[in-house]
Design a protein around this motif. Structure first.
Motif, PDB file in Angstrom:
ATOM      1  N   GLU A  59     -34.912  26.392 -13.959  1.00 28.04           N
ATOM      2  CA  GLU A  59     -35.576  26.892 -15.140  1.00 28.04           C
ATOM      3  C   GLU A  59     -34.754  27.814 -15.972  1.00 28.04           C
ATOM      4  O   GLU A  59     -35.471  28.166 -17.185  1.00 28.04           O
ATOM      5  CB  GLU A  59     -36.972  27.665 -14.815  1.00 28.04           C
ATOM      6  CG  GLU A  59     -38.147  26.325 -14.217  1.00 28.04           C
ATOM      7  CD  GLU A  59     -39.082  27.149 -13.595  1.00 28.04           C
ATOM      8  OE1 GLU A  59     -39.258  28.278 -13.350  1.00 28.04           O
ATOM      9  OE2 GLU A  59     -39.993  26.390 -13.004  1.00 28.04           O
ATOM     10  N   GLN A  60     -33.712  28.221 -15.482  1.00 25.49           N
ATOM     11  CA  GLN A  60     -32.794  29.234 -16.428  1.00 25.49           C
ATOM     12  C   GLN A  60     -32.446  28.833 -17.585  1.00 25.49           C
ATOM     13  O   GLN A  60     -31.764  27.367 -17.749  1.00 25.49           O
ATOM     14  CB  GLN A  60     -31.581  29.610 -15.368  1.00 25.49           C
ATOM     15  CG  GLN A  60     -31.878  30.404 -14.179  1.00 25.49           C
ATOM     16  CD  GLN A  60     -32.498  31.889 -14.501  1.00 25.49           C
ATOM     17  OE1 GLN A  60     -31.744  32.598 -15.076  1.00 25.49           O
ATOM     18  NE2 GLN A  60     -33.731  32.086 -14.081  1.00 25.49           N
ATOM     19  N   GLN A  61     -32.560  29.597 -18.603  1.00 22.60           N
ATOM     20  CA  GLN A  61     -31.920  29.011 -19.582  1.00 22.60           C
ATOM     21  C   GLN A  61     -30.826  29.862 -20.176  1.00 22.60           C
ATOM     22  O   GLN A  61     -30.664  30.893 -20.534  1.00 22.60           O
ATOM     23  CB  GLN A  61     -33.215  29.684 -20.972  1.00 22.60           C
ATOM     24  CG  GLN A  61     -34.600  28.992 -20.592  1.00 22.60           C
ATOM     25  CD  GLN A  61     -35.706  29.690 -21.510  1.00 22.60           C
ATOM     26  OE1 GLN A  61     -35.344  30.394 -22.507  1.00 22.60           O
ATOM     27  NE2 GLN A  61     -36.866  29.364 -21.042  1.00 22.60           N
ATOM     28  N   THR A  62     -29.761  29.205 -20.309  1.00 19.23           N
ATOM     29  CA  THR A  62     -28.348  29.706 -20.637  1.00 19.23           C
ATOM     30  C   THR A  62     -27.611  29.026 -21.518  1.00 19.23           C
ATOM     31  O   THR A  62     -28.038  27.977 -22.098  1.00 19.23           O
ATOM     32  CB  THR A  62     -27.748  29.218 -19.322  1.00 19.23           C
ATOM     33  OG1 THR A  62     -27.192  28.124 -18.922  1.00 19.23           O
ATOM     34  CG2 THR A  62     -28.110  30.151 -18.144  1.00 19.23           C
ATOM     35  N   THR A  63     -26.522  29.583 -22.335  1.00 16.45           N
ATOM     36  CA  THR A  63     -25.512  28.955 -23.259  1.00 16.45           C
ATOM     37  C   THR A  63     -24.431  28.113 -22.473  1.00 16.45           C
ATOM     38  O   THR A  63     -23.514  27.943 -23.400  1.00 16.45           O
ATOM     39  CB  THR A  63     -25.517  29.980 -24.322  1.00 16.45           C
ATOM     40  OG1 THR A  63     -24.562  31.060 -23.754  1.00 16.45           O
ATOM     41  CG2 THR A  63     -26.653  30.396 -25.146  1.00 16.45           C
ATOM     42  N   PHE A  64     -24.389  28.533 -21.257  1.00 16.59           N
ATOM     43  CA  PHE A  64     -23.291  27.889 -20.606  1.00 16.59           C
ATOM     44  C   PHE A  64     -23.650  27.021 -19.503  1.00 16.59           C
ATOM     45  O   PHE A  64     -24.887  27.303 -19.005  1.00 16.59           O
ATOM     46  CB  PHE A  64     -22.600  29.103 -20.147  1.00 16.59           C
ATOM     47  CG  PHE A  64     -23.260  29.756 -19.432  1.00 16.59           C
ATOM     48  CD1 PHE A  64     -23.589  29.795 -17.999  1.00 16.59           C
ATOM     49  CD2 PHE A  64     -23.923  31.057 -19.817  1.00 16.59           C
ATOM     50  CE1 PHE A  64     -24.485  30.799 -17.290  1.00 16.59           C
ATOM     51  CE2 PHE A  64     -24.573  32.046 -19.195  1.00 16.59           C
ATOM     52  CZ  PHE A  64     -24.825  31.854 -17.938  1.00 16.59           C
ATOM     53  N   PRO A  65     -22.862  26.025 -19.034  1.00 15.75           N
ATOM     54  CA  PRO A  65     -23.207  25.232 -17.698  1.00 15.75           C
ATOM     55  C   PRO A  65     -23.198  26.084 -16.466  1.00 15.75           C
ATOM     56  O   PRO A  65     -22.651  27.060 -16.477  1.00 15.75           O
ATOM     57  CB  PRO A  65     -22.538  24.091 -17.654  1.00 15.75           C
ATOM     58  CG  PRO A  65     -21.285  24.664 -18.323  1.00 15.75           C
ATOM     59  CD  PRO A  65     -21.556  25.794 -19.637  1.00 15.75           C
ATOM     60  N   PHE A  66     -24.121  25.661 -15.588  1.00 12.51           N
ATOM     61  CA  PHE A  66     -24.139  26.172 -14.231  1.00 12.51           C
ATOM     62  C   PHE A  66     -24.276  25.175 -13.249  1.00 12.51           C
ATOM     63  O   PHE A  66     -24.765  24.160 -13.338  1.00 12.51           O
ATOM     64  CB  PHE A  66     -25.093  27.492 -14.137  1.00 12.51           C
ATOM     65  CG  PHE A  66     -26.368  27.141 -14.247  1.00 12.51           C
ATOM     66  CD1 PHE A  66     -27.285  26.599 -13.061  1.00 12.51           C
ATOM     67  CD2 PHE A  66     -27.153  27.156 -15.438  1.00 12.51           C
ATOM     68  CE1 PHE A  66     -28.553  26.363 -13.282  1.00 12.51           C
ATOM     69  CE2 PHE A  66     -28.621  26.645 -15.731  1.00 12.51           C
ATOM     70  CZ  PHE A  66     -29.020  26.337 -14.433  1.00 12.51           C
ATOM     71  N   GLU A  67     -24.065  25.488 -11.840  1.00  9.85           N
ATOM     72  CA  GLU A  67     -24.145  24.579 -10.918  1.00  9.85           C
ATOM     73  C   GLU A  67     -25.206  25.242  -9.817  1.00  9.85           C
ATOM     74  O   GLU A  67     -24.956  26.515  -9.360  1.00  9.85           O
ATOM     75  CB  GLU A  67     -22.952  23.940 -10.060  1.00  9.85           C
ATOM     76  CG  GLU A  67     -21.826  25.017  -9.774  1.00  9.85           C
ATOM     77  CD  GLU A  67     -20.726  24.364  -9.224  1.00  9.85           C
ATOM     78  OE1 GLU A  67     -20.474  23.147  -9.329  1.00  9.85           O
ATOM     79  OE2 GLU A  67     -20.080  25.382  -8.444  1.00  9.85           O
ATOM     80  N   ILE A  68     -25.704  24.532  -9.123  1.00  7.14           N
ATOM     81  CA  ILE A  68     -26.401  25.005  -7.789  1.00  7.14           C
ATOM     82  C   ILE A  68     -25.722  24.249  -6.618  1.00  7.14           C
ATOM     83  O   ILE A  68     -25.972  22.963  -6.584  1.00  7.14           O
ATOM     84  CB  ILE A  68     -28.117  24.656  -7.824  1.00  7.14           C
ATOM     85  CG1 ILE A  68     -28.436  25.107  -9.209  1.00  7.14           C
ATOM     86  CG2 ILE A  68     -28.628  25.258  -6.655  1.00  7.14           C
ATOM     87  CD1 ILE A  68     -30.050  24.648  -9.534  1.00  7.14           C
ATOM     88  N   VAL A  69     -25.241  25.045  -5.824  1.00  9.36           N
ATOM     89  CA  VAL A  69     -24.606  24.418  -4.421  1.00  9.36           C
ATOM     90  C   VAL A  69     -25.455  25.054  -3.215  1.00  9.36           C
ATOM     91  O   VAL A  69     -25.752  26.087  -3.196  1.00  9.36           O
ATOM     92  CB  VAL A  69     -23.064  25.089  -4.457  1.00  9.36           C
ATOM     93  CG1 VAL A  69     -22.483  24.534  -2.929  1.00  9.36           C
ATOM     94  CG2 VAL A  69     -22.203  24.917  -5.403  1.00  9.36           C
ATOM     95  N   ILE A  70     -26.065  23.989  -2.561  1.00  8.33           N
ATOM     96  CA  ILE A  70     -27.099  24.271  -1.556  1.00  8.33           C
ATOM     97  C   ILE A  70     -26.341  23.750  -0.301  1.00  8.33           C
ATOM     98  O   ILE A  70     -25.919  22.698  -0.012  1.00  8.33           O
ATOM     99  CB  ILE A  70     -28.388  23.383  -1.765  1.00  8.33           C
ATOM    100  CG1 ILE A  70     -29.037  23.846  -3.047  1.00  8.33           C
ATOM    101  CG2 ILE A  70     -29.505  23.837  -0.949  1.00  8.33           C
ATOM    102  CD1 ILE A  70     -29.897  23.085  -3.704  1.00  8.33           C
ATOM    103  N   GLY A  71     -26.478  24.720   0.677  1.00  7.50           N
ATOM    104  CA  GLY A  71     -25.988  24.633   2.144  1.00  7.50           C
ATOM    105  C   GLY A  71     -27.170  24.469   3.033  1.00  7.50           C
ATOM    106  O   GLY A  71     -27.906  25.420   3.332  1.00  7.50           O
ATOM    107  N   GLU A  72     -27.379  23.094   3.389  1.00  9.98           N
ATOM    108  CA  GLU A  72     -28.710  22.770   4.340  1.00  9.98           C
ATOM    109  C   GLU A  72     -28.006  22.721   5.633  1.00  9.98           C
ATOM    110  O   GLU A  72     -27.411  21.793   5.842  1.00  9.98           O
ATOM    111  CB  GLU A  72     -29.416  21.588   3.660  1.00  9.98           C
ATOM    112  CG  GLU A  72     -30.700  21.541   4.044  1.00  9.98           C
ATOM    113  CD  GLU A  72     -30.806  21.330   5.441  1.00  9.98           C
ATOM    114  OE1 GLU A  72     -31.664  21.958   6.216  1.00  9.98           O
ATOM    115  OE2 GLU A  72     -30.241  20.326   5.928  1.00  9.98           O
ATOM    116  N   GLY A 128     -17.784  28.197 -10.133  1.00  7.90           N
ATOM    117  CA  GLY A 128     -18.093  28.886 -11.332  1.00  7.90           C
ATOM    118  C   GLY A 128     -17.259  30.398 -11.521  1.00  7.90           C
ATOM    119  O   GLY A 128     -16.680  30.876 -10.068  1.00  7.90           O
ATOM    120  N   GLU A 129     -17.108  31.040 -12.451  1.00  9.80           N
ATOM    121  CA  GLU A 129     -16.435  32.212 -12.708  1.00  9.80           C
ATOM    122  C   GLU A 129     -17.333  33.364 -12.028  1.00  9.80           C
ATOM    123  O   GLU A 129     -16.685  34.147 -11.465  1.00  9.80           O
ATOM    124  CB  GLU A 129     -16.188  32.510 -14.237  1.00  9.80           C
ATOM    125  CG  GLU A 129     -15.631  33.905 -14.516  1.00  9.80           C
ATOM    126  CD  GLU A 129     -15.463  33.986 -16.028  1.00  9.80           C
ATOM    127  OE1 GLU A 129     -14.888  35.021 -16.304  1.00  9.80           O
ATOM    128  OE2 GLU A 129     -15.989  33.224 -16.899  1.00  9.80           O
TER     129      GLU A 129
END
Length: 375
Positions: free
Chosen positions: A19-32, A78-79
């Motif tokens: 649901e984050q609103q950003t002007t840049f792309p982002f990724e979610i890395v999940i370690g299960e 990501g940076e």
């Protein structure tokens, strides 16, 4: 994001990032980490629905929290990096946007953080947010040696890669504090006042569920590893933290002693076999509060409340014994003795000059402590 057996919370955590609103792309890395409940099925379902955002790292067997974290961290491209544990979540859709803007504007900041709202479960209680009443716009690694004031879900830091983590990091049980210290060595720590995440504290938590003894031991081990890592640059600040911790232990010891004394008195009143009115009279005579007296009047020997109070008394006595033993071990440790002996000649000189007018004191022939002479 790392997760293990968190089927009750993981969907809320992931959705709060989506649901984050950003002007840049982002990724979610999940370690299960090979959960035994429905956690894996939930993350796989959300990953299938958002393949352009979510990347999964699925363990074939349980690795443990630290190995899972390092492996997941190594996948971050990501940076900037934000760590969100599977039972926490973001509460502001502009969190990522605000923190990225802050770090872009301040290249001298290595970390940017904000307060987190505390959610307590079970019988746990505490402040409504962490950190409480933090009013400083900027901090340094020296401040971080005093206490870990950065909530994990509130921090964003520059990505230097998992390969930058030292070997001792795998053994540091207070891993978030260790990571903040390592990052803070590269720049200052910026603060945003908005509360933008929630930190869940429950008895099953990795840190909150541990005893005071285990936490203190973990912190002391961490500080020793950090001291070696930085080659003694921050030895003074690390020693100050240890002294502060020991003083806090003294306070806990005294509190436990006082609570134990009152519990003993309450138990003695309850076992008198007197009527509730007589118990109230005995309670007033021993200085107990109105609330304690009212509870006392309602209790009966052999009741569940009585047994609960007896168990509480036993736990307090155990805690008091441990605190006494912790103090004994500290005062007999090499770190304490060396620090005390190094300061001894200067304390003698100070005493000498202060008492010089009234009663001169003869200085020893050789004020240097044995530890210094042998070095």
């Amino acid at each position: 994001m790392i997760t293990f057996n968190q089927e009750r919370y993981i969907a809320q955590a992931i959705n709060s990032v989506l649901e984050q609103q950003t002007t840049f792309p982002f990724e979610i890395v999940i370690g299960e980490d090979c959960s035994t409940d429905g956690t894996r099925a939930i993350v796989e379902q959300l990953a299938a629905a958002h393949p352009q955002v979510i990347r999964l790292r699925l363990a074939e067997q349980n690795q443990g929290a630290k190995r899972n974290f390092v492996g997941t961290f190594s996948e971050a491209r990501g940076e900037y990096v934000v760590i969100l544990e599977g039972d926490d979540y973001f509460t502001d859709p502009l969190k990522l946007q605000r923190q990225v803007a802050a770090l872009d504007a301040r290249p001298d900041w290595s970390i940017c953080f904000h307060p987190a709202r505390c959610l307590y479960e079970g019988n746990l209680q505490g402040p409504p947010m962490t950190p409480e009443r933090w009013g400083r716009e900027e901090a340094t690694i020296v401040d971080l040696f005093e206490q870990n004031f950065i909530p994990t879900s509130g921090a964003m830091f520059r990505n230097r890669g998992a390969e930058s983590l030292p070997d001792w990091f795998m053994d540091a049980e207070a891993g978030d504090w260790a990571l903040h210290l390592l990052n803070a060595a590269h720049g200052n720590i910026g603060f945003l006042p908005e509360v933008m995440s929630a930190y869940r504290i429950h008895p099953a938590g990795t840190w909150s569920g541990r005893s005071v003894e285990a936490r203190v031991v973990s912190i002391f081990h961490l500080l020793s590893a950090v001291d070696h890592h930085f080659g003694g640059r921050f030895a003074e600040h690390i020693e100050r933290n240890r002294v502060t911790t020991v003083r806090w232990l003294f306070g806990e010891w005294n509190n436990a002693a006082e609570t134990s004394r009152k519990a003993v008195e309450l138990l003695s009143v309850m076992t008198t076999g007197e009527t509730p009115r007589k118990r109230v009279t005995l309670g007033k005579g021993r200085g107990h509060s109105r609330k304690e007296i009212e509870q006392l009047a309602e209790m009966e020997p052999g009741s569940q409340d009585y047994q609960s109070l007896a168990c509480k008394l036993e736990a307090l006595l155990d805690e008091r014994a441990w605190l006494r033993e912790a103090h004994r071990e500290w005062t007999s440790s090499l770190a304490y003795k060396v620090s005390r002996e190094l300061k001894r000649p200067w304390n003698q000189l100070r005493t000498f000059f202060r008492s010089r007018r009234s009663k001169p004191m003869a200085l020893p022939d050789d004020p240097a402590p044995p530890a210094v002479k042998a070095a």
